[in-house]
Motif scaffolding. Structure first.
Motif, PDB file in Angstrom:
ATOM      1  N   PHE A 363       4.412  13.014 -11.252  1.00  0.00           N
ATOM      2  CA  PHE A 363       3.729  14.306  -9.830  1.00  0.00           C
ATOM      3  C   PHE A 363       4.609  13.567  -8.138  1.00  0.00           C
ATOM      4  N   LEU A 364       4.836  12.642  -8.487  1.00  0.00           N
ATOM      5  CA  LEU A 364       6.257  12.549  -6.850  1.00  0.00           C
ATOM      6  C   LEU A 364       7.543  13.250  -6.997  1.00  0.00           C
ATOM      7  N   ILE A 379      -3.803   4.131  -4.867  1.00  0.00           N
ATOM      8  CA  ILE A 379      -2.598   4.766  -3.813  1.00  0.00           C
ATOM      9  C   ILE A 379      -2.772   3.722  -2.574  1.00  0.00           C
ATOM     10  N   LYS A 380      -3.463   2.379  -2.768  1.00  0.00           N
ATOM     11  CA  LYS A 380      -3.144   1.354  -1.551  1.00  0.00           C
ATOM     12  C   LYS A 380      -1.515   0.542  -2.030  1.00  0.00           C
ATOM     13  N   ARG A 381      -2.529   0.340  -3.747  1.00  0.00           N
ATOM     14  CA  ARG A 381      -1.111  -0.410  -4.579  1.00  0.00           C
ATOM     15  C   ARG A 381      -0.342  -0.028  -4.359  1.00  0.00           C
ATOM     16  N   LYS A 385       6.123   4.025  -3.680  1.00  0.00           N
ATOM     17  CA  LYS A 385       6.715   4.692  -4.211  1.00  0.00           C
ATOM     18  C   LYS A 385       6.368   5.738  -3.468  1.00  0.00           C
ATOM     19  N   LEU A 386       6.236   6.126  -2.032  1.00  0.00           N
ATOM     20  CA  LEU A 386       5.566   7.101  -1.029  1.00  0.00           C
ATOM     21  C   LEU A 386       6.822   6.912  -0.277  1.00  0.00           C
ATOM     22  N   PRO A 399       0.114   2.773   5.832  1.00  0.00           N
ATOM     23  CA  PRO A 399       1.010   1.998   7.331  1.00  0.00           C
ATOM     24  C   PRO A 399       2.272   1.857   6.891  1.00  0.00           C
ATOM     25  N   LEU A 400       2.972   2.808   6.032  1.00  0.00           N
ATOM     26  CA  LEU A 400       4.738   3.668   6.676  1.00  0.00           C
ATOM     27  C   LEU A 400       4.931   3.734   7.628  1.00  0.00           C
ATOM     28  N   GLU A 401       5.621   4.189   8.717  1.00  0.00           N
ATOM     29  CA  GLU A 401       5.967   4.313   9.915  1.00  0.00           C
ATOM     30  C   GLU A 401       6.703   6.263   9.743  1.00  0.00           C
ATOM     31  N   GLY A 402       6.025   6.513  10.442  1.00  0.00           N
ATOM     32  CA  GLY A 402       6.108   7.637  10.836  1.00  0.00           C
ATOM     33  C   GLY A 402       5.105   8.909   9.589  1.00  0.00           C
ATOM     34  N   THR A 403       4.037   8.048   9.334  1.00  0.00           N
ATOM     35  CA  THR A 403       2.903   8.783   8.722  1.00  0.00           C
ATOM     36  C   THR A 403       2.299   9.642   9.506  1.00  0.00           C
ATOM     37  N   TYR A 404       2.159  11.243   9.327  1.00  0.00           N
ATOM     38  CA  TYR A 404       1.582  12.382  10.020  1.00  0.00           C
ATOM     39  C   TYR A 404      -0.458  12.011   9.570  1.00  0.00           C
ATOM     40  N   HIS A 405      -1.266  12.557  10.033  1.00  0.00           N
ATOM     41  CA  HIS A 405      -2.362  12.817  10.520  1.00  0.00           C
ATOM     42  C   HIS A 405      -3.185  13.407  10.902  1.00  0.00           C
TER      43      HIS A 405
END
Length: 406
Positions: A363-364, A379-381, A385-386, A399-405
């Motif tokens: 998928f990724l 996904i939290k585990r 991979k993201l 928790p990854l930097e640069g994440t959009y909301h």
């Protein structure tokens, strides 16, 4: 003996819980494949603690069949869909089940309706059918409404611990049914009249829907002026009398996304706040889709095959995808983007939509933008991979930097 009619997400756990606590139970469903699966020793959906409960119930002697049984107590737990145009409840399945019960039950039997129904459904649709078949309610047939109060993902615990409401025509019958549920329920069991029981269940889900709509609308306001909705909610919730929920990609399932419409359909000139709240929640997946399009433009993504939706179920850690925000978004997406977005959900083993993947790594592969539509523990585990992906997090959990909301 209790004959539980309808062995879906509510009827099956209820039947298993009763049987595992010493009540003789026969579960009935017209779906022969479902009944055969249960008789073969396999459950029909995933749920925390369900397998163990199923094993205990089988050891206690629970039986499954496609036929209604002659007994003095029935629990009806069949679907109650709503008409999306009129917003009114479709009581057809409940009425049909009650009519079939009347073909086999003795006089004096109690019919307990667990299905969620709009206020007045028993008086409008069920009581007339019983009397049309020559029975007198309150004498030949005792009617009770005992709405379920459980949520997928925590059903077994909530069946044991949640408070319950028993609505009955007479206090005597209400207390008798209370004893039945008290065989396993550790919460408080309140006995009231049927109309009140009908209303309280719908109001409970409506209250939650209105609260969610406020959070979603707040997210839109903050997005418009580039404010951090999560920080604003966090600070506001420090006030002792404020408890704002978190925004999300929409509302799904067969309770919060459906039950409030019963009030809108029955009271269209009165349920104004409820109506607007439901419209807000129903349009949230489209809001997320527009947000996806904004990010694609900002990041220079021109091919929507580079976009993947994580999560197909309506909530985390279950395999229930009824009315899910992801499916609502995909329906809206057909009107905006040329090709279907890639989708993946670790809890959905079979294909339910186009361009669906069953392997997370596959998928990724080739995806630039990952949209977190469901906050599964899976996904939290797998944040590692993201890394390197563009992420739109609809829940503020990444928790990854640069994440959009949203």
């Amino acid at each position: 003996m209790i004959n539980v009619i309808g062995l879906g997400y509510i009827g099956l756990p209820t039947a298993l819980m009763l049987a595992s606590h010493g009540v003789e139970v026969v579960g009935t469903d017209y779906n022969r494949k479902l009944v055969d699966t249960l008789n073969e020793g396999r459950t029909t959906f995933k749920e925390e603690g369900l397998e163990e409960l199923f094993r205990e119930a089988r050891e206690a002697g629970i039986r499954f069949t496609t036929e209604y049984r002659r007994t003095d107590t029935y629990i009806v737990s069949v679907p109650t869909p709503y008409d999306k145009f009129s917003k009114k409840v479709d009581a057809g399945y409940v009425v049909a089940a009650v009519k079939d019960v009347l073909k086999v039950c003795p006089k004096g039997a109690t019919i307990i309706i667990e299905s969620t129904i709009s206020p007045g459904t028993v008086d409008k649709y069920i009581r007339p059918e019983i009397e049309a078949m020559g029975f007198r309610t309150g004498e030949d047939i005792h009617l009770v409404h005992a709405p379920e109060r459980i949520i997928p993902g925590n059903m077994v615990y909530e069946l044991l611990h949640n408070n319950r409401t028993i609505g009955a025509d007479s206090r005597e019958i209400g207390e008798k049914v209370k004893e039945c549920y008290a065989s396993f329920c550790r919460g408080e069991i309140v006995v009231t009249d049927i109309r009140t029981a009908e209303m309280t269940k719908v109001v409970e889900n409506t209250f939650r829907a209105v609260n969610i709509a406020f959070a979603n609308e707040l997210a839109r306001i903050c997005r418009h002026d580039d404010m951090n909705v999560y920080e604003i909610i966090r600070i506001c919730n420090m006030h002792p009398r404020v408890n704002i929920l978190q925004p999300g990609p929409g509302v799904g399932g067969h309770c919060i996304s459906v039950d409030p419409w019963f009030l809108v359909g029955d009271y269209p000139q009165l349920a104004k706040v409820i109506d607007e709240s439901m419209k807000t929640n129903d349009s949230q997946p489209t809001f997320v889709l527009n947000r996806i399009y904004e990010i694609m433009q900002k990041e220079g993504i021109t091919d929507n095959r580079k976009v993947g939706l994580y999560g197909l179920t309506y909530k985390e850690n279950v395999d229930d995808y009824r009315e899910s925000p992801t499916l609502q978004l995909l329906e809206a997406q057909e009107r905006h983007l040329a090709r279907p977005l890639k989708v993946y959900d670790p809890f959905i083993a079979r294909d339910i939509t186009a361009n669906q993947y069953h392997d997370f790594d596959e998928f990724l592969e080739g995806i630039d933008l990952v949209v977190i539509m469901v906050k599964h523990d899976h996904i939290k585990r797998n944040w590692e991979k993201l890394k390197g992906k563009i992420i739109l997090d609809c829940f503020n959990i990444c928790p990854l930097e640069g994440t959009y909301h949203i």
